[in-house]
Each structure stands twice: as structure tokens, then as C-alpha cells.
Design an enzyme around this catalytic site. Structure first.
Site, PDB file in Angstrom:
ATOM      1  N   TYR A 216      -1.669  22.143  19.813  1.00  3.35           N
ATOM      2  CA  TYR A 216      -1.751  22.207  18.355  1.00  3.35           C
ATOM      3  C   TYR A 216      -1.639  23.669  17.954  1.00  3.35           C
ATOM      4  CZ  TYR A 216      -3.609  17.455  18.331  1.00  3.35           C
ATOM      5  OH  TYR A 216      -3.771  16.116  18.476  1.00  3.35           O
ATOM      6  N   HIS A 224      -0.005  17.486  13.186  1.00  6.18           N
ATOM      7  CA  HIS A 224       0.142  16.860  14.502  1.00  6.18           C
ATOM      8  C   HIS A 224       0.533  17.896  15.540  1.00  6.18           C
ATOM      9  CE1 HIS A 224      -0.290  12.954  12.821  1.00  6.18           C
ATOM     10  NE2 HIS A 224       0.694  13.144  11.977  1.00  6.18           N
ATOM     11  N   LYS A 263       7.205  15.118  19.037  1.00  5.60           N
ATOM     12  CA  LYS A 263       6.748  16.274  19.801  1.00  5.60           C
ATOM     13  C   LYS A 263       7.855  16.670  20.754  1.00  5.60           C
ATOM     14  CE  LYS A 263       2.151  14.324  19.802  1.00  5.60           C
ATOM     15  NZ  LYS A 263       1.957  14.532  18.372  1.00  5.60           N
TER      16      LYS A 263
END
Lengths: 312, 146
Positions: A216, A224, A263
Site C-alpha cells: 500500500y 487499494h 494490482k
């Protein structure tokens, strides 16, 4: 340290650790310790009544009373417990502890029988639900649990935590060994944690996405995670017994699931010199000689790239 | 929490090591307090050295077996089969397909649940993946033209 897990019990310490760096996780929450005994479905149901107290189902209340009874039995305060009603149990427990009494609302059903003159055989029972105020029989205190990497970082790199096993605080070397015994690849995952933390990322557990860590930028409450990291310890020629050997299929699968949750996948290689001995590895000082190589994996779709170029 | 009666009950069953018992305890609390399952009980599988849980998500659903495991415990196919057989024997439902919920517990208490079933289960229909691809593609285009 309890059962090979590191727990923080004091509320002030929990607050400090979480708010200054997002260390740890409440054991009854998804991240920040924010457990409430209140049942969210019931709170929604009674929303119009604008109540500020926690609301429980009657089943949960009974369950907690049973816990309180068992606890009292273990502590030897059990004289004729079976005969006692719940109110007596909870007030007994209340007087035997120093905890501040909490009151809760329990949703109970009240059957009121409505006698219809015409139908004598049937007694219509109208089930009415009401909220009854009772003492909370069993206070659950939520702890903050630290992952082994977070705990070691706080002790070794920041020096602001002491971990006790029984009455003794454990030394850094003892922790290094103990954590490696509990988690076989602890050294690898710790060095990765240490590396990314030092660069300002907040690494959290990657279990939900099938990797070692999620990175993070500022912390879980903000946005997120940007990256999902898999760590490997290899020697100079990039060889080593891999924790997670990838085939093209498995790498492709992991990359796909990682992309689906917005991601990027990072493969983090910790390179140790071939002459590093086991003795050196038995101390965290070995990190000084370890190099890190990061690899970001992205799926490349040739047709899309071509379209982008055309439009430019 | 070390004095919680459920935890002491699980430890006294003396079937598993303390790490697995603690994992079972965390899953127990998560199901009961975090997910508000109305009913959860524990039982032991001696030969497999596991403390397992049995419960249901709602009053209307049937009971399921939840197998808590610390993340570094490894399982072979045989072990999983053994667990499924013994767990379903516990539920006493000989006709329904073997199924357990595996609850994996990390060192920071994060729990991930996976349902394992013997045989085929029809998958849920996928979300519109075409749309998702398009969204990402549209975002990329915007970036290029900024």
C-alpha cells in the site's frame, strides 16, 4: 507471544501501532480493530428507533451467557450455576471482575396469545419482537495481532516493541530463530518486508490474493494496494530451492488474478552471495550482504498496443 | 483471550498442537462474532490432529464443516480426502457430496475461506468480462491523450 502468535493487548498500544504505520490487524475485524458486539442486521432493522446501544440476537446473548458460566466454573465461582437465571449469572460475574459493566439490548421474542372466541382449539400466538436491556455477560476484548514480519520489524528496525514469552522479553537473535522455526520461510519474507517498508510502502499480508505481500502506498484505509509481491531467496546465479516454482501456466494464472483486482505482480528476488554461510543467516545482520532485484510482470497484448500506436 | 472458555475447551481436547488450536479459535470467533453465524460448535479429529468446527451460516441452511489450518501447514491429496470423509461422517449425511470449508489463517489473523467439494459444481455465471476489459482499455486511452 501466545501459541506462536504475537498479540498486543493494551488498547493504547494497539491504537498507536495501528495509527502510526498500520501495523497489525484486529483479530475480530478486517483491518483496524473495530469490533462491536452489535449485530449489523439487527441494527439496520431497528434503525428508526435511533438507539445508541449495541443490539444482539437472543441466541448470541445465550451463547455469551454460556461462556460466562463456563468461565465462572473454571474460576471456581460455580455454586449452583445450573439453577441461576441469566441475570443472576451476569450480575455474579460482574461483581467478580473489575470490568466496567456494559449494557446491551437483546432482541427477544414475546409470544402473546390471542384467544379467538370462535376457534377454541387454536391459540394464535403473535410473535412480537422487543428489545430488552441486559448486562453484557461476557465482554470480548479485541486484540491486535501482528504478523511475524511486522513484529520483528518493530523490534529490530524501530526498536519500539518488546515481545515477551512468559515473563522474559526475547532478544533479537532469539526472535529470529523462533520465528524461523514457526514459519519456515520467515527469513525470506522478513527481508522482503524490511526492504519495502524502508522504501516507504506499507506491506500487508497477501493471503487473500495468493502472494506474500500487498503493498500500500499510504496505508489500507486510503486506497487499494498497488502491488502484489512474491518473494524468493536465491544465490548469485539466480538459482535456489524456490518456495514457489512457477510454470508458465501458474504464472499466467497468478498474473491474471492479480490484474483482475487492479494490482501489478512483483517478483522480488533476494540475492545472497554464494559464500554466505548458515551461521551468517542465523542473524538478521545477514541482510547487509543481500541484494534485491524486483521484477514487474505485465501481460502484453499485441493488438491493443498496435491500436494505441495508431491513435497517437 | 487465553482464558476464553472455548479456547480452553479446544486445548483440553488435546488432539492438535497449540498453533492449530489457536487458529481454530480465531476461526470460531470470526464465524460467530465477525460473520454472525447463529451456531458453531467444535469437535476433534484425533488421528488427523485437527480441531474442526461445525456450524451453519443461517438458521435456514444446513450444517457445514470448517477446517481451520495455519497457513504454513501443508496438505496432501490423501490428507484432504481423509479430512473430508471424517468431517462428513461427523455431519452424518451419507447422501450429500463430500464438502468442507478450509479456513486458512495467517500470522496476523487474516482468514481466507475456501470451499472444497468432491465432484463437479456448476460455476456461477461470469460477470461481463468484456465490459471490464473495455474499461481498462478506455482508461489507458485517456492517459495517452492527457
Amino acid at each position: 507471544m501466545l501459541n506462536n502468535h504475537v498479540l498486543v493487548r493494551s488498547p493504547e498500544d494497539m491504537e498507536q501501532l495501528y495509527s502510526q504505520g498500520y501495523f497489525g490487524k484486529g483479530i475480530l475485524s478486517r483491518s483496524r480493530p473495530e469490533y462491536s458486539i452489535s449485530d449489523p442486521l439487527l441494527v439496520g432493522k431497528w434503525r428508526d428507533a435511533q438507539i445508541n446501544m449495541p443490539i444482539l440476537t437472543s441466541k448470541k446473548y445465550h451463547c455469551h451467557v454460556e461462556w460466562a458460566k463456563s468461565l465462572m466454573q473454571e474460576q471456581g465461582l460455580d455454586d449452583n450455576l445450573e439453577d441461576n437465571t441469566e441475570q443472576q449469572v451476569s450480575s455474579k460475574l460482574a461483581s467478580s471482575t473489575e470490568y466496567v459493566q456494559e449494557y446491551v439490548l437483546v432482541q427477544e421474542e414475546e409470544s402473546s396469545f390471542c384467544h379467538d372466541e370462535a376457534a377454541n382449539e387454536q391459540s394464535n400466538s403473535i410473535k412480537k419482537e422487543k428489545l430488552v436491556c441486559r448486562r453484557n455477560p461476557f465482554r470480548i476484548f479485541e486484540y491486535l495481532q501482528l504478523s511475524l514480519e511486522e513484529a520483528f520489524f518493530l523490534v529490530y528496525a524501530l526498536g519500539c516493541l518488546s515481545i515477551y514469552y512468559g515473563e522474559e522479553p526475547l532478544t533479537i537473535l532469539e526472535l529470529w530463530k523462533m520465528f524461523s522455526d514457526v514459519q519456515p520461510s520467515f527469513r525470506t519474507t522478513y527481508m522482503t518486508y524490511h526492504y519495502f517498508r524502508s522504501k516507504g510502502w506499507v506491506p500487508k499480508v497477501g493471503l487473500k490474493y495468493g502472494t506474500d505481500f500487498l503493498l500500500y502506498r499510504k496505508g489500507p484505509p486510503f486506497y487499494h494496494a498497488s502491488y502484489s509481491v512474491m518473494a524468493e531467496l536465491v544465490n548469485d546465479d539466480f538459482k535456489g530451492s524456490l518456495r514457489r516454482p512457477f510454470s508458465w501456466k501458474s504464472l499466467s494464472g497468478l498474473n491474471r488474478t492479480t490484474t483482475n483486482v487492479s494490482k501489478e505482480l512483483i517478483l522480488c528476488y533476494l540475492i545472497r552471495p554464494s559464500d554466505m554461510t548458515e551461521k551468517e543467516m542465523s542473524s538478521p545482520e545477514c541482510m547487509k550482504r543481500i541484494k534485491v532485484q524486483e521484477l514487474i510482470v505485465n501481460r502484453w497484448v499485441s493488438s491493443r498496443e498496435r491500436n494505441e500506436q495508431d491513435e497517437l | 483471550m487465553a482464558t476464553h472458555p472455548k479456547f480452553t475447551e479446544m486445548m483440553s481436547m488435546d488432539v492438535a498442537d497449540s498453533t492449530q488450536v489457536y487458529a481454530a479459535f480465531l476461526v470460531y470467533l470470526d464465524l460467530l462474532e465477525g460473520r454472525n453465524w447463529p451456531e458453531v460448535t467444535c469437535f476433534g479429529l484425533g488421528e488427523l490432529q485437527l480441531v474442526c468446527l461445525q456450524g451453519r451460516e443461517r438458521e435456514t441452511e444446513s450444517f457445514q464443516v470448517v477446517v481451520p489450518t495455519p497457513v504454513h501447514m501443508s496438505f496432501s491429496h490423501e490428507r484432504i480426502r481423509e479430512i473430508m470423509k471424517k468431517a462428513c461422517a461427523q455431519l452424518d449425511k451419507p447422501d450429500s457430496p463430500l464438502s468442507v470449508i478450509l479456513a486458512i489463517v495467517e500470522s496476523d489473523s487474516t482468514i481466507v475461506y475456501y470451499k472444497l467439494t468432491d465432484g463437479f459444481i456448476m460455476p456461477d455465471p461470469p460477470d461481463d468480462t468484456e465490459d471490464k476489459d473495455n474499461k481498462q482499455w478506455r482508461k489507458k486511452r485517456k492517459k495517452l491523450f492527457k
